[in-house]
Scaffold this motif. Structure first.
Motif, PDB file in Angstrom:
ATOM      1  N   ASP A   1     -33.311 -20.958  38.168  1.00  0.00           N
ATOM      2  CA  ASP A   1     -34.032 -21.628  37.088  1.00  0.00           C
ATOM      3  C   ASP A   1     -33.764 -20.996  35.724  1.00  0.00           C
ATOM      4  O   ASP A   1     -33.717 -21.694  34.714  1.00  0.00           O
ATOM      5  CB  ASP A   1     -35.538 -21.617  37.368  1.00  0.00           C
TER       6      ASP A   1
ATOM      7  N   GLN B   1     -36.614 -26.003  34.851  1.00  0.00           N
ATOM      8  CA  GLN B   1     -35.803 -25.439  35.925  1.00  0.00           C
ATOM      9  C   GLN B   1     -34.329 -25.802  35.742  1.00  0.00           C
ATOM     10  O   GLN B   1     -33.965 -26.525  34.813  1.00  0.00           O
ATOM     11  CB  GLN B   1     -36.304 -25.932  37.283  1.00  0.00           C
ATOM     12  N   THR B   2     -33.512 -25.289  36.627  1.00  0.00           N
ATOM     13  CA  THR B   2     -32.063 -25.525  36.557  1.00  0.00           C
ATOM     14  C   THR B   2     -31.588 -25.959  37.929  1.00  0.00           C
ATOM     15  O   THR B   2     -31.229 -25.137  38.769  1.00  0.00           O
ATOM     16  CB  THR B   2     -31.323 -24.266  36.073  1.00  0.00           C
TER      17      THR B   2
ATOM     18  N   LYS C   1     -42.896 -28.240  33.948  1.00  0.00           N
ATOM     19  CA  LYS C   1     -42.020 -27.226  34.552  1.00  0.00           C
ATOM     20  C   LYS C   1     -40.643 -27.293  33.920  1.00  0.00           C
ATOM     21  O   LYS C   1     -40.184 -28.352  33.499  1.00  0.00           O
ATOM     22  CB  LYS C   1     -41.910 -27.469  36.066  1.00  0.00           C
TER      23      LYS C   1
ATOM     24  N   TYR D   1     -32.113 -24.909  29.824  1.00  0.00           N
ATOM     25  CA  TYR D   1     -32.499 -25.315  31.164  1.00  0.00           C
ATOM     26  C   TYR D   1     -31.762 -26.613  31.494  1.00  0.00           C
ATOM     27  O   TYR D   1     -31.381 -27.371  30.592  1.00  0.00           O
ATOM     28  CB  TYR D   1     -34.002 -25.564  31.246  1.00  0.00           C
TER      29      TYR D   1
END
Length: 403
Positions: free
Chosen positions: A247, A240-241, A238, A224
């Motif tokens: 993500d 995410q990307t 969380k 990520y």
């Protein structure tokens, strides 16, 4: 007992100079004469090209990029890429002994000096170690050393014991944001322990690397971009990307940051879990069906419009430098594969498709990098860090030829 063992491990293994240690470790490698010849030409061309770049950069600014409409884009010293061009100038001066490059480097270095006290950015490792670190290695001066140690102190203030990481992007209340890029800033801390004898810096770097290894990576060892933690409990909120396609996608430069960062951490600590992590990341990259045969990745390994997606020369350059380093640490089969990959990348980036001719591309060496495509920022343009790691990769490969 645990702290004592850690300190003994650190002081037994720490290396201050990646280039010097590489030359010692890789004496059994056989370099290819055509690659060495290509590197000498590239360094000569880069010398002239960077003099052109500096001639077109205001004295009070640092280069950042060159837009598609033909305009130079510069930055102040606070911007995260501010240290790359000074660092590249030092690399090129060390390789060519062209005094004009040293003078240019000194002028740009002075602009960065105040950043040693910057506690507002995790990128101080990029900013100061890539610039002053190269200056200190090539031209040892206690003034440089003190600036680097102050920089390490500033970076250390961003460490949160509850999370076990250094804060990346300054966060909203209740959020502690950490990006994979931050692995690259740990080298400043590892160097600081070696230079000062204070293990505090390395302990922070090791904690950050361990937490990142635990939470940033998927089962296939893709990474990520961003993990958000609770700053009080250290719990993951969380994943995410942010700069990638989605993500759950594998943003290309992020994978290269991880490869480089864990390779570096193994080089300093000799902790086998970091070597294993680097080998796993390498396997993900090299076995990915969307990695082109010329080894310059698409900006995201899962970009939706492959094969028409943008390529990212910066991700390739970082990868090449990491692979040359990693080849000196791993088993023989992997070592051969990694070095061959680096050679392919050097060939590809040296071709007219990626390498600019003198006076074009704003004075930058490489074309076709991608900064932040989702925000349409710095897409398919030259970027300072692409040049920096390309030059570093070539110098690391060239160092193998001296044994």
């Amino acid at each position: 007992m645990e702290n004592r063992s850690l300190i003994l491990l650190l002081f037994a293994a720490l290396n201050i100079s990646a280039l010097n240690s590489l030359a010692q470790k890789k004496s059994h490698f056989t370099t290819k004469p055509e690659i060495i010849k290509l590197i000498y030409k590239n360094l000569k061309d880069a010398d002239a090209q960077y003099q052109f770049l500096i001639d077109h950069t205001p004295a009070d600014s640092l280069p950042r990029s060159f837009s598609k409409n033909g305009k130079w884009i510069n930055s102040s010293s606070e911007y995260w890429t501010s240290g790359f061009v000074p660092g590249t100038l030092w690399y090129l001066y060390g390789a060519t002994n062209a005094n004009v490059l040293k003078q240019d480097a000194l002028k740009k270095l002075k602009l960065l000096e105040k950043e040693q006290h910057n506690t507002g950015s995790h990128d101080i490792g990029f900013m100061m170690y890539c610039s002053y670190g190269n200056a200190y290695r090539i031209d040892p001066d206690n003034a440089y050393k003190n600036i680097l140690l102050n920089s390490a102190k500033s970076l250390s203030t961003r460490f949160n014991k509850n999370v076990g990481c250094i804060l990346s992007w300054n966060s909203a209340p209740g959020q502690f944001r950490v990006i994979i890029d931050n692995m690259m800033n740990l080298e400043l801390l590892m160097w600081a322990t070696k230079a000062s004898g204070d293990s505090t810096y390395a302990k922070i770097a090791i904690a950050h690397a361990n937490t990142t290894m635990k939470n940033h990576f998927r089962p296939d060892y893709s990474s990520y971009h961003l993990v958000i933690y609770n700053p009080e409990t250290g719990a993951v909120i969380k994943k995410q990307t942010a700069q990638g396609a989605a993500d759950e996608s594998a943003w290309a430069r992020g994978q290269s940051w991880g490869l480089y960062g864990f390779t570096m951490m193994y080089g300093y600590t000799k902790d086998p879990k970091y070597l294993a992590q680097a080998d796993h990341i390498a396997a993900f990259i090299l076995n990915h069906p969307n990695l082109p045969s010329d080894k310059v990745p698409y900006w995201d390994y899962n970009a939706p419009n492959i094969p028409d997606a943008y390529r990212d020369a910066s991700a390739a350059a970082i990868m090449a430098s990491a692979f040359i380093e990693l080849a000196g640490y791993t088993n023989a089969a992997n070592s051969k594969k990694y070095l061959e990959t680096a050679e392919t990348i050097i060939r590809t980036l040296s071709s007219p498709q990626y390498k600019a001719t003198y006076g074009t591309n704003g004075g930058y060496i490489l074309k076709h990098s991608v900064g932040h495509l989702p925000k349409n920022s710095e897409v398919d343009v030259p970027l300072t860090y692409a040049d920096y790691y390309f030059v570093e990769a070539m110098l690391r490969y060239k160092a193998l030829n001296k044994q």
